[in-house]
Design an enzyme around this catalytic site. Structure first.
Site, PDB file in Angstrom:
ATOM      1  N   SER A   1      -3.671  -8.854  -2.644  1.00 52.46           N
ATOM      2  CA  SER A   1      -3.523  -7.401  -2.640  1.00 52.46           C
ATOM      3  C   SER A   1      -4.259  -6.729  -1.483  1.00 52.46           C
ATOM      4  O   SER A   1      -3.989  -6.993  -0.332  1.00 52.46           O
ATOM      5  CB  SER A   1      -3.975  -6.861  -3.993  1.00 52.46           C
ATOM      6  OG  SER A   1      -3.661  -5.510  -4.089  1.00 52.46           O
ATOM      7  N   HIS A   2      -5.250  -5.900  -1.832  1.00 49.30           N
ATOM      8  CA  HIS A   2      -5.943  -5.101  -0.828  1.00 49.30           C
ATOM      9  C   HIS A   2      -7.113  -5.851  -0.199  1.00 49.30           C
ATOM     10  O   HIS A   2      -7.785  -5.307   0.668  1.00 49.30           O
ATOM     11  CB  HIS A   2      -6.461  -3.823  -1.501  1.00 49.30           C
ATOM     12  CG  HIS A   2      -7.260  -4.130  -2.738  1.00 49.30           C
ATOM     13  ND1 HIS A   2      -6.666  -4.623  -3.874  1.00 49.30           N
ATOM     14  CD2 HIS A   2      -8.575  -4.066  -2.993  1.00 49.30           C
ATOM     15  CE1 HIS A   2      -7.592  -4.832  -4.796  1.00 49.30           C
ATOM     16  NE2 HIS A   2      -8.764  -4.508  -4.288  1.00 49.30           N
TER      17      HIS A   2
ATOM     18  N   ASP B   1       0.122  -6.072  -0.531  1.00 53.37           N
ATOM     19  CA  ASP B   1       1.357  -6.539  -1.159  1.00 53.37           C
ATOM     20  C   ASP B   1       2.303  -5.401  -1.544  1.00 53.37           C
ATOM     21  O   ASP B   1       3.284  -5.618  -2.256  1.00 53.37           O
ATOM     22  CB  ASP B   1       1.049  -7.411  -2.377  1.00 53.37           C
ATOM     23  CG  ASP B   1       0.247  -6.677  -3.438  1.00 53.37           C
ATOM     24  OD1 ASP B   1      -0.518  -5.775  -3.083  1.00 53.37           O
ATOM     25  OD2 ASP B   1       0.384  -7.013  -4.635  1.00 53.37           O
TER      26      ASP B   1
HETATM   27  C1  G16 Z   1      -5.123  -4.634  -9.442  1.00 56.66           C
HETATM   28  C2  G16 Z   1      -4.466  -4.300 -10.743  1.00 56.66           C
HETATM   29  C3  G16 Z   1      -4.651  -2.849 -11.055  1.00 56.66           C
HETATM   30  C4  G16 Z   1      -6.110  -2.487 -11.035  1.00 56.66           C
HETATM   31  C5  G16 Z   1      -6.705  -2.870  -9.697  1.00 56.66           C
HETATM   32  C6  G16 Z   1      -8.191  -2.674  -9.618  1.00 56.66           C
HETATM   33  O1  G16 Z   1      -4.465  -3.994  -8.400  1.00 56.66           O
HETATM   34  O2  G16 Z   1      -3.097  -4.595 -10.703  1.00 56.66           O
HETATM   35  O3  G16 Z   1      -4.098  -2.615 -12.302  1.00 56.66           O
HETATM   36  O4  G16 Z   1      -6.289  -1.120 -11.244  1.00 56.66           O
HETATM   37  O5  G16 Z   1      -6.466  -4.228  -9.448  1.00 56.66           O
HETATM   38  O6  G16 Z   1      -8.803  -3.536 -10.500  1.00 56.66           O
HETATM   39  P1  G16 Z   1     -10.365  -3.732 -10.496  1.00 56.66           P
HETATM   40  O7  G16 Z   1     -10.954  -2.360 -10.705  1.00 56.66           O
HETATM   41  O8  G16 Z   1     -10.599  -4.682 -11.613  1.00 56.66           O
HETATM   42  O9  G16 Z   1     -10.759  -4.270  -9.141  1.00 56.66           O
HETATM   43  P2  G16 Z   1      -4.043  -4.794  -7.106  1.00 56.66           P
HETATM   44  O10 G16 Z   1      -3.378  -3.783  -6.231  1.00 56.66           O
HETATM   45  O11 G16 Z   1      -5.328  -5.334  -6.548  1.00 56.66           O
HETATM   46  O12 G16 Z   1      -3.138  -5.876  -7.591  1.00 56.66           O
END
Ligand code: G16
Length: 542
Positions: free
Chosen positions: A111-112, A278
């Protein structure tokens, strides 16, 4: 077909969204293979069925895809759809699973998180509804990973991922598909492309789209520059790179710096947006103006009937617990339900499948709807552009009119990244220990109304998710939420979510960091952030 003997790894517990680790962890012999076999071993009935595979193009994507294709073939999948060049955005995978009625899909992304040889990699499994595997599936995968002793893989030459069309791997048909076509068609079925096109080609409304050198580059170029005829150059940083150009593909005010410079500079465009590694996250900006993700969800909900795909109205909406309560106010006015779920898109799946909600979103720059079962960055951008094309107002005016109608939920998130894991867990444990004594206590202007560790019972299947974040709510409606991120790969990330409510529109222009100043101090003293983490300032403020 080879059966390879292996030994379990103890650290393959999926987090908020799949298994995310440093690339070097995934490159250990058998590491990826073990996890993929653990996924297959946790599923039933996939023999002869279709699997969708794609990733965000980050470093190790292509190698991982070749391994997964050969393992899926050895394990008996009948057909595999894989994106050209191994590229598929997360919402595109979700859409393809649904469109072709696949058994499931494997998405490769962190992801990020940054990419490259020293960056992060990730893998997650999505089920036949197109959504992230629910907790019972991810738990089964983890349990299996702890005892796995062999995996199956085909000995075969690599599939040519760059050439669109079919080939075979053993008895399995592999189809390399265009990464963009199905997704773009889905978007065109939801939004008024002709109206948006007229709006973008009139000459007096300029937009800037920044994929941050990640997966949405080809999608954004095809949709905005080719289909909607926005001027060439509208999409910047649009070529996906294995290391995202050395950047951090996280669409927020800190990491999307090229876009922020343009949107807050002289002669700024009217609308700007960025998406993440992504393609499921989005950040929306107006000229010199930032829209918080929580407000964005509320505004999309309030304006949904202006958009063809949502003209019939909304069944309900949902937000993750730490997301601000701005969407709740819209739901109340519309007379529809608003659900509060734990952080993680997987918790929206049942509500969407049961038809209880149409839109959902999270403070972490995620917004989506029942069109797929993932959050969807470019969908949110198109939704905003459709609303702007209808209302013919600036982003800032639309947000401020919204605040004038509903009041403003002033909101900010403070992240402390890379904190020592033991210290971070100690902080949360200490907070949990205080929860029963806080209600009724007064701190300056704030009296605690409730304090708990959020627990969620899924209204569809009754499953319970507990310990999902410490909430401290005050009698005036303000809130502080503390939780540890489930997506980081190094140390722990403490997230502190701060929210207050301001009904008086003469105070709506106040900087949130100023308006929330007392709550920010209170958060520090209640959780002893400085004392326990050694940090005096957050790493990222959004
Ligand atoms: C994922 C989850 C999201 C969540 C985010 C942040 O996003 O799909 O539902 O809000 O992580 O999660 P955390 O606060 O546990 O780091 P992504 O875009 O990283 O897949």
């Amino acid at each position: 077909m080879q059966t390879v003997l292996t030994q379990p790894f103890s650290d393959q517990k999926p987090g908020t969204s799949g298994l995310r680790k440093q690339v070097t962890t995934f490159q250990q012999p058998h590491y990826l293979q073990n996890f993929v076999q653990a996924i297959f071993d946790s599923l039933e009935g996939y023999q002869g069925q279709t699997l969708v595979v794609g990733g965000d193009g980050r470093y190790y994507n292509r190698e991982a895809i070749q391994i997964i294709l050969k393992m899926a073939a050895a394990n008996g999948f009948g057909r595999i759809l894989v994106g050209q060049g191994g590229i598929l955005s997360t919402p595109a995978v979700s859409g393809i699973i649904r469109k072709y009625q696949a058994f499931g899909g494997i998405i490769l992304s962190a992801s990020h998180n940054p990419g490259g040889p020293d960056g992060d990699f990730g893998i997650k499994y999505n089920t036949s509804n197109g959504g992230p595997a629910p907790e019972k599936v991810t738990s089964a995968i983890f349990e299996r990973s702890k005892v796995i002793d062999e995996y199956k893989i085909l000995e075969a030459s690599d599939v040519d991922l760059d050439r669109i069309g079919p080939s075979t791997l053993g008895n399995t048909r592999v189809e390399v598909v265009d990464s963009v076509t199905d997704y773009a068609a889905l978007m065109e079925s939801l939004f008024d492309f002709d109206q948006i096109q007229q709006f973008l080609t009139r000459g007096d409304f300029r937009i800037c789209i920044d994929p941050l050198h990640a997966v949405t580059g080809p999608y954004a170029t095809a949709i905005f520059e080719r289909r909607l005829n926005a001027p060439a150059g509208t999409v910047q940083n649009g070529i996906p790179l294995e290391d995202f150009g050395g950047g951090h593909p996280d669409p927020n005010l800190v990491y999307a710096k090229d876009l922020v410079k343009i949107m807050f500079g002289d002669n700024a465009p009217d609308f700007g947006a960025a998406s993440d590694g992504d393609g499921d996250r989005n950040m929306i900006l107006g000229r010199n103006f930032f829209v918080t993700p929580s407000d964005s969800l509320a505004i999309l909900a309030a304006n949904a009937t202006l958009v063809p795909g949502y003209r019939q109205g909304l069944a309900g909406i949902a937000r993750s617990m730490p997301t601000s309560q701005a969407p709740d106010r819209v739901a109340e006015k519309l007379g529809i339900d608003c659900y509060e779920t734990p952080t993680g898109w997987k918790f929206f799946g049942n509500l969407l499948d049961a038809g209880k909600i149409t839109l959902c979103g999270e403070e972490s720059f995620g917004t989506g709807s029942n069109h797929v079962r993932e959050k969807d960055g470019l969908w949110a951008v198109l939704f905003w552009l459709n609303i702007l094309a209808v209302r013919q107002q600036s982003v800032e005016t639309i947000v401020k009119e919204h605040w004038a109608t509903y009041g403003r939920n002033v909101y900010s998130r403070h992240d402390y990244e890379g904190v020592d894991s033991d210290r971070a867990h100690d902080l949360i444990t200490t907070l949990r220990g205080q929860l029963s004594t806080l209600p009724g206590q007064t701190f300056g202007a704030y009296t605690v109304g409730y304090s708990d560790d959020f627990s969620y019972t899924d209204p569809v299947d009754g499953s319970v998710a507990s310990q999902q974040g410490v909430r401290i709510g005050f009698q005036d409606g303000s809130r502080i939420v503390f939780r540890l991120s489930g997506t980081g790969t190094q140390g722990a990330t403490l997230r502190v979510y701060l929210e207050s409510y301001e009904a008086d529109s003469s105070k709506h222009d106040q900087d949130p960091q100023v308006a929330l100043g007392d709550l920010i101090q209170l958060a520090d003293s209640l959780a002893q952030i400085t004392a326990k983490t050694g940090r005096t300032t957050p790493t990222v403020i959004t």
